[in-house]
Design a protein around this motif. Structure first.
Motif, PDB file in Angstrom:
ATOM      1  N   LYS A 195     -23.441 -13.319 -17.083  1.00 44.38           N
ATOM      2  CA  LYS A 195     -22.994 -14.279 -15.976  1.00 44.38           C
ATOM      3  C   LYS A 195     -22.174 -13.649 -14.815  1.00 44.38           C
ATOM      4  CE  LYS A 195     -20.538 -18.723 -15.119  1.00 44.38           C
ATOM      5  NZ  LYS A 195     -19.601 -19.711 -16.072  1.00 44.38           N
TER       6      LYS A 195
ATOM      7  N   ARG B 206     -23.368 -12.894 -11.051  1.00 40.03           N
ATOM      8  CA  ARG B 206     -22.374 -13.679  -9.972  1.00 40.03           C
ATOM      9  C   ARG B 206     -22.358 -12.477  -9.181  1.00 40.03           C
ATOM     10  NH1 ARG B 206     -17.938 -14.188  -7.875  1.00 40.03           N
ATOM     11  NH2 ARG B 206     -16.910 -12.817  -9.447  1.00 40.03           N
TER      12      ARG B 206
ATOM     13  N   GLU C 114     -25.408 -21.447 -18.707  1.00 40.55           N
ATOM     14  CA  GLU C 114     -24.698 -21.210 -17.798  1.00 40.55           C
ATOM     15  C   GLU C 114     -24.818 -19.913 -16.722  1.00 40.55           C
ATOM     16  OE1 GLU C 114     -20.166 -20.721 -18.460  1.00 40.55           O
ATOM     17  OE2 GLU C 114     -20.248 -22.742 -19.545  1.00 40.55           O
ATOM     18  N   VAL C 115     -25.359 -19.016 -17.343  1.00 40.92           N
ATOM     19  CA  VAL C 115     -25.899 -17.914 -16.750  1.00 40.92           C
ATOM     20  C   VAL C 115     -26.933 -18.136 -15.794  1.00 40.92           C
ATOM     21  CG1 VAL C 115     -27.198 -15.606 -17.027  1.00 40.92           C
ATOM     22  CG2 VAL C 115     -25.474 -16.291 -18.636  1.00 40.92           C
TER      23      VAL C 115
ATOM     24  N   GLU D 201     -27.048 -20.234 -13.495  1.00 37.16           N
ATOM     25  CA  GLU D 201     -26.598 -20.551 -12.185  1.00 37.16           C
ATOM     26  C   GLU D 201     -26.819 -19.286 -10.939  1.00 37.16           C
ATOM     27  OE1 GLU D 201     -22.488 -21.631 -12.451  1.00 37.16           O
ATOM     28  OE2 GLU D 201     -22.942 -22.793 -14.126  1.00 37.16           O
ATOM     29  N   TYR D 202     -26.940 -18.210 -11.733  1.00 36.45           N
ATOM     30  CA  TYR D 202     -26.823 -16.950 -10.912  1.00 36.45           C
ATOM     31  C   TYR D 202     -28.292 -16.133 -11.053  1.00 36.45           C
ATOM     32  CZ  TYR D 202     -21.940 -18.189 -10.649  1.00 36.45           C
ATOM     33  OH  TYR D 202     -20.873 -18.813 -10.238  1.00 36.45           O
TER      34      TYR D 202
END
Ligand code: SF4
Length: 246
Positions: free
Chosen positions: A95, A99, A123-124, A126-127
């Motif tokens: 992540k 990012r 969650e990873v 997201e990027y």
């Protein structure tokens, strides 16, 4: 600071996503695909013995980014791909690394089996600009025989990518006698063609080039005697996928 255990790095990759890419191979994988040509990435931590010499190393996300930036001009039309092993075994590192890549205008691609669907792993996403999703088979009975684990998570992962509108390239290894029959290919092509975010499917012909790595580690090659996929069978598989617009 979170550290990532890296197996190896390829600074000019051309087969793992669009354009020229900086490719990071992560150490560790929970699957045991019969045809895997990277068995040296399996163990989360290798034992360091001579026959299984541990060449993996730890890196900080910022330190890895600094290396990527040295190639920024070369990968301007490509980007960074993280593969493995299974990258999502190390979600915190991934992540943060992705990012930082995004912050620096670098396209990010994640090559995964989709087996790890934990909240931290998701969650990873997201990027992530592109996911290369390896679907081994959609046959619920064959999947454990082929990989050692069930295939449900991969299909959930694909649903999640559709929901988040993240572009996907499906990757599928066509193995003689296991996944190269017309019915299996037809079923997979039909299944993935329903997803709007699937931009293309890459059919990868089974080959035996990784067999020597098993020998080097004192392991028996599981598909001994299985011949590489012929050009004719690959063309047949491609024709089936083409019928579904893939
Ligand atoms: S998911 Fe990839 S690295 Fe893991 S066993 Fe399968 S082919 Fe090998």
């Amino acid at each position: 600071m979170v550290l990532g255990r890296i197996h190896s790095i390829e600074s000019f990759g051309t087969v793992d996503g669009p354009g020229i890419r900086f490719v990071v191979f992560m150490q560790g994988c929970p699957l045991r695909c019969l045809y895997c040509h990277n068995p040296d990435t399996w163990e989360k931590k290798r034992d360091g013995s001579e026959k299984n010499r541990d060449t993996s190393h730890f890196r900080e996300p910022g330190d890895l980014l600094a290396e990527v930036l040295r190639y920024k001009n070369f990968i301007a039309k490509g980007g960074v791909t993280v593969t493995g092993g299974e990258p999502l075994l190390q979600p915190a590192f991934l992540k943060e690394f992705f990012r930082l890549c995004r912050e620096n205008g670098i396209h990010t691609a994640l090559d995964t089996s989709g087996y790890i669907c934990s909240a931290k792993a998701l969650e990873v996403l997201e990027y992530v600009d592109l996911v290369l999703l390896d679907i081994k088979t959609i046959d619920a009975e064959l999947h454990p025989r082929l990989t050692g684990v069930g295939g449900e998570n991969t299909l959930h992962f694909l649903d999640e990518l559709e929901r988040r509108q993240i572009p996907v390239w499906i990757r599928h290894v066509v193995v003689p006698g296991l996944t190269d029959d017309d019915a299996s290919l037809e079923a997979l092509a039909r299944y993935i063609s329903r997803y709007k975010m699937v931009q293309k499917a890459e059919l990868l012909p089974y080959h035996t080039m990784g067999a020597y790595k098993y020998e080097a580690q004192g392991m028996e090659y599981p598909l001994k005697g299985v011949e590489p996929l012929s050009a004719e069978r690959l063309a047949n598989a491609k024709a089936i996928f083409k019928k579904y617009g893939l």
